[in-house]
Scaffold this active site. Structure first.
Site, PDB file in Angstrom:
ATOM      1  CE1 TYR A   1      -3.289   2.922   0.822  1.00 44.57           C
ATOM      2  CE2 TYR A   1      -1.932   3.598   2.299  1.00 44.57           C
ATOM      3  CZ  TYR A   1      -3.407   3.616   1.544  1.00 44.57           C
ATOM      4  OH  TYR A   1      -3.873   4.791   1.621  1.00 44.57           O
TER       5      TYR A   1
ATOM      6  CG  ASP B   1      -8.429  -2.213   1.042  1.00 45.95           C
ATOM      7  OD1 ASP B   1      -8.168  -2.902   1.641  1.00 45.95           O
ATOM      8  OD2 ASP B   1      -8.904  -1.149   1.261  1.00 45.95           O
TER       9      ASP B   1
ATOM     10  CE  LYS C   1      -8.473  -3.414   5.250  1.00 45.36           C
ATOM     11  NZ  LYS C   1      -8.331  -2.278   4.590  1.00 45.36           N
TER      12      LYS C   1
END
Lengths: 524, 247
Positions: A260, A295, A367
């Site tokens: 990320y 995500d 998650k």
């Protein structure tokens, strides 16, 4: 409800991901970073600041300037204590105020320093163990809410306002509270000190802010009769230091994902992968859970076309986490409900992805992130999108459920936005609590076909990455459509090669522990 | 003089003034809280305000849904709607337009500036893949597009603009807490002025809380709000630069 997935393809994925993680591990084992060394100092109790600059930073800068970082900050601190018969704080103070030049001292060998190192480590190790034990006791006495656990964010910029909002959210059913960091903190190369009341889009992550929120949530949780988890970010340029602070202040989850940072914050990949490994060792030892950020790929790449990149990244993150000694139940892999709501049968694809993730990582507290990319100012439509997201989550048994806010596209949440989100989730999840057990997925239907397709693509992608290596894959923009070079980004100047006599007793201890527990690979 | 044209909010009959609103008060739910909500709505200009829903929103807070009939009306003949006027063209038309009328590739530099780390907006406009089925500026053969990403200091953006001889700068501001975007956006115009570059670039800002009006007030050429597509931005840039060339 179960998808009929091909175990052979799953095995291919794990094998390739294991290979990728192994390569990365080889690379990072030979190196350390300024942030990793600062974390070591913090573990040895150096948590003060001088004129708002953390002593750990000043100490590491001094050692780096003297070309001594490859030997490990722990060595220099312990040697100072040993030679001068001073405490760690006294040595650190003298070094950063310029009264003491560590390089002028005689240099004891490692064996001689071991008792000193032991003494420096012990208090922090004990404190982290105490916190771990405290959480375990609380969890066995109070327990938590039913899964999916409801996760809300607070982001006022003022820790005291955050507390008010968090306590309100707990009263309405929140199981997990994340304090969003102020915009830009991930790029600060130090951790600010003390409690803070000013921030933009979030609140500074500091040890004192952690402590304040922890205390408030413990109290609110006792009142509500369940344990409430606290989340912050072990990410960015101070990844390992924040892992230490989180361990000390009993944070239960840490967002922790080098990929990320590389993709979305342009942090140098070498730096942050090295940092990630040590952070995960600490988080693992503290008994906390990591949350990974796959995500986010879908906020820049298309959720239909690029779903396999999320799955592939989950496999890589799992293998990297296992190498750092985390157990499956500590690996909160991320994914998201981001398919364009105007798409016919989009919900079927979301169910396919969520159910597949559930089956691929059966023990991971997955998650699940709400729609963000396709949220607009139309809060009424957004409320419905969140409803479908909530339904998908309960149907497929997700672990950690981040609540979608109707005002996602407008501002950081108001108190009523959180209320509406919690009401929505409670209603849908209660109303459809056991729906998943009643339904089966047809083998010849769209959901199965989609899952098979994504899994096969993920396997192919992982095999390509295994061939070229993770660094090259990132350079080619294989994740999130973003290209990053191995020598680009922020923080590369903080990476140094370890000397042969590199000293980091924590890493040694944690590596040893991970080895003896045998990891937790879950291949069935 | 234009003829007056008064309008009121519309529920189910012309000029009934019906509006709905929701808000939170820092009061525990109960008779007093409800009365406070009703009074507040009245002060907002609602006749017969009715609190149709009250619920506790955490200790010491209540959330309300209120309906009422707004007394106020506005005269649209006295208003000026400020929107960027765009004659939209298709992807191919835009490329062709630049090629034929301007005759060289346009240089466009984009960034999320200041402390803003939210690149969703700028990516939607710039990325090769684009947004909602529309290609981003990077895909246009007659546009050289640079996306500098998030948290770009204004000074770096200006330096990049100089280096690339940018025709247009796209600035994205998503996080606008405590109006941090205003000072940040103003600083950029000041920097460009100081460098003597302001007149040479088309300065554009976009984001969920950006309006064309606000953009103009801050000294920008155009402001784009939510839902803007890459094609709209590209059409605007191409036409505006051509217009300026014509003098």
């Amino acid at each position: 409800m179960k998808l009929n997935l091909d175990q052979a393809v799953i095995n291919r994925c794990r094998q390739a991901a294991g290979h990728i993680a192994g390569d990365v591990d080889q690379f990072i084992r030979q190196r350390t970073t300024v942030s990793l060394e600062r974390a070591v100092l913090r573990l040895m109790g150096i948590n003060d600041a001088m004129d708002d600059v953390p002593v750990a930073n000043l100490f590491v800068e001094t050692i780096q300037a003297g070309q001594g970082l490859g030997r490990g900050a722990a060595y220099w601190l312990a040697n100072g204590c040993y030679q001068l018969k001073l405490t760690a704080d006294e040595v650190a103070q003298r070094v950063v105020s310029g009264q003491l030049d560590l390089f002028q001292l005689p240099q004891a060998d490692r064996a001689t320093l071991n008792p000193t190192l032991e003494k420096l480590m012990q208090p922090t190790i004990e404190k982290i163990k105490d916190q771990h034990r405290f959480r375990k006791d609380k969890l066995s006495n109070l327990g938590m809410g039913p899964e999916p656990l409801l996760y809300v964010i607070v982001a006022t910029g003022d820790i005291y306002q955050d507390v008010d909002q968090a306590v309100a959210a707990v009263a309405q059913g929140a199981d997990i509270v994340a304090v969003i960091r102020t915009t830009g903190q991930s790029l600060l190369d130090y951790v600010p000190h003390g409690s803070t009341r000013e921030g933009f889009g979030g609140t500074y992550a500091t040890q004192e802010n952690f402590r304040i929120m922890r205390e408030a949530l413990d109290e609110a949780g006792d009142k509500a009769g369940r344990y409430v988890m606290l989340v912050n970010y072990s990410s960015g340029l101070c990844m390992p230091e924040i892992a230490v602070l989180g361990a000390l202040e009993r944070l239960d989850m840490m967002l922790n994902d080098a990929l990320y940072g590389i993709l979305f914050r342009d942090i140098n990949m070498q730096r942050t992968l090295i940092d990630q490994h040590f952070s995960r060792q600490i988080i693992g030892f503290a008994g906390a859970i990591i949350n990974t950020g796959e995500d986010n790929y879908l906020t820049t790449a298309d959720a239909v076309e690029e779903a396999h990149t999320v799955t592939a990244s989950q496999f890589i993150n799992e293998q990297l986490a296992l190498l750092a000694g985390l157990e499956d139940r500590q690996i909160g892999l991320g994914h998201a409900f981001e398919i364009d709501p105007s798409m016919t049968d989009g919900l079927l694809l979301e169910i396919a992805q969520a159910q597949m993730a559930r089956q691929l990582f059966p023990r991971a507290p997955l998650k699940y992130m709400p729609p963000t990319k396709h949220m607009t100012g139309d809060i009424f439509q957004g409320h419905l999108q969140n409803g479908l997201f909530n339904l998908t989550s309960v149907l497929t048994g997700q672990g950690v459920h981040l609540l979608g806010m109707v005002t996602e596209a407008i501002h950081t949440p108001y108190v009523q936005d959180r209320l509406l989100a919690l009401q929505n989730a409670r209603y849908v999840m209660n109303n459809a609590r056991n729906l998943g057990e009643e339904l089966s997925i047809r083998d010849d239907g769209k959901i199965s076909a989609r899952a098979r397709d994504v899994l096969e693509k993920a396997a192919q992608m992982l095999e390509t990455v295994a061939e070229i290596g993770l660094f090259a894959a990132l350079e080619r923009g294989m994740f999130a459509d973003i290209e990053r070079s191995r020598d680009g980004g922020k923080g590369l100047d903080g990476v140094v090669m370890k000397d042969v006599d590199y000293c980091n007793p924590f890493q040694e201890l944690l590596t040893q522990q991970a080895g003896s527990s045998g990891g937790g690979n879950d291949e069935k | 003089m234009m003829r007056s044209n008064f309008v009121k909010a519309y529920g189910d009959a012309l000029n009934d003034g019906a509006v709905q609103l929701s808000f939170t008060l820092p009061l525990s739910p109960g008779g007093m809280a409800k009365e406070a909500a009703r009074h507040l709505a009245e002060k907002m200009g609602l006749d017969q305000p009715e609190v149709v829903h009250m619920v506790e929103a955490g200790t010491g807070f209540s959330f309300f849904i209120v309906y009422g009939f707004c007394r106020h009306q506005v005269d649209t003949s006295q208003l000026q709607a400020t929107e960027v006027e765009i004659q939209e063209m298709s992807f191919n038309e835009i490329n062709q337009y630049i090629q034929e009328r301007i005759g060289r590739r346009l240089n466009v530099v984009a960034a999320c500036t200041g402390t803003d780390a939210h690149t969703v907006g700028i990516d939607a406009i710039m990325n090769m893949k684009g947004y909602k089925g529309e290609y981003g500026l990077e895909r246009y053969s007659w546009i050289n597009a640079w996306n500098m990403g998030s948290q770009v200091p204004n000074t770096r953006l200006v330096a990049e603009a100089k280096k690339t001889q940018a025709d247009a700068l796209l600035v994205s501001q998503v996080v606008t807490q405590r109006d941090v975007h205003i000072s940040n956006l103003s600083q950029l115009t000041e920097l460009l002025e100081a460098e003597g570059m302001r007149q040479n670039v088309l300065l554009i800002v976009g984001g969920p809380r950006i309006s064309h009006q606000l953009a103009l007030e801050l000294g920008y050429d155009a402001g784009f709000g939510p839902g803007t597509t890459p094609r709209q931005v590209a059409s605007y840039i191409a036409r505006e630069i051509y217009r300026r060339q014509q003098g």
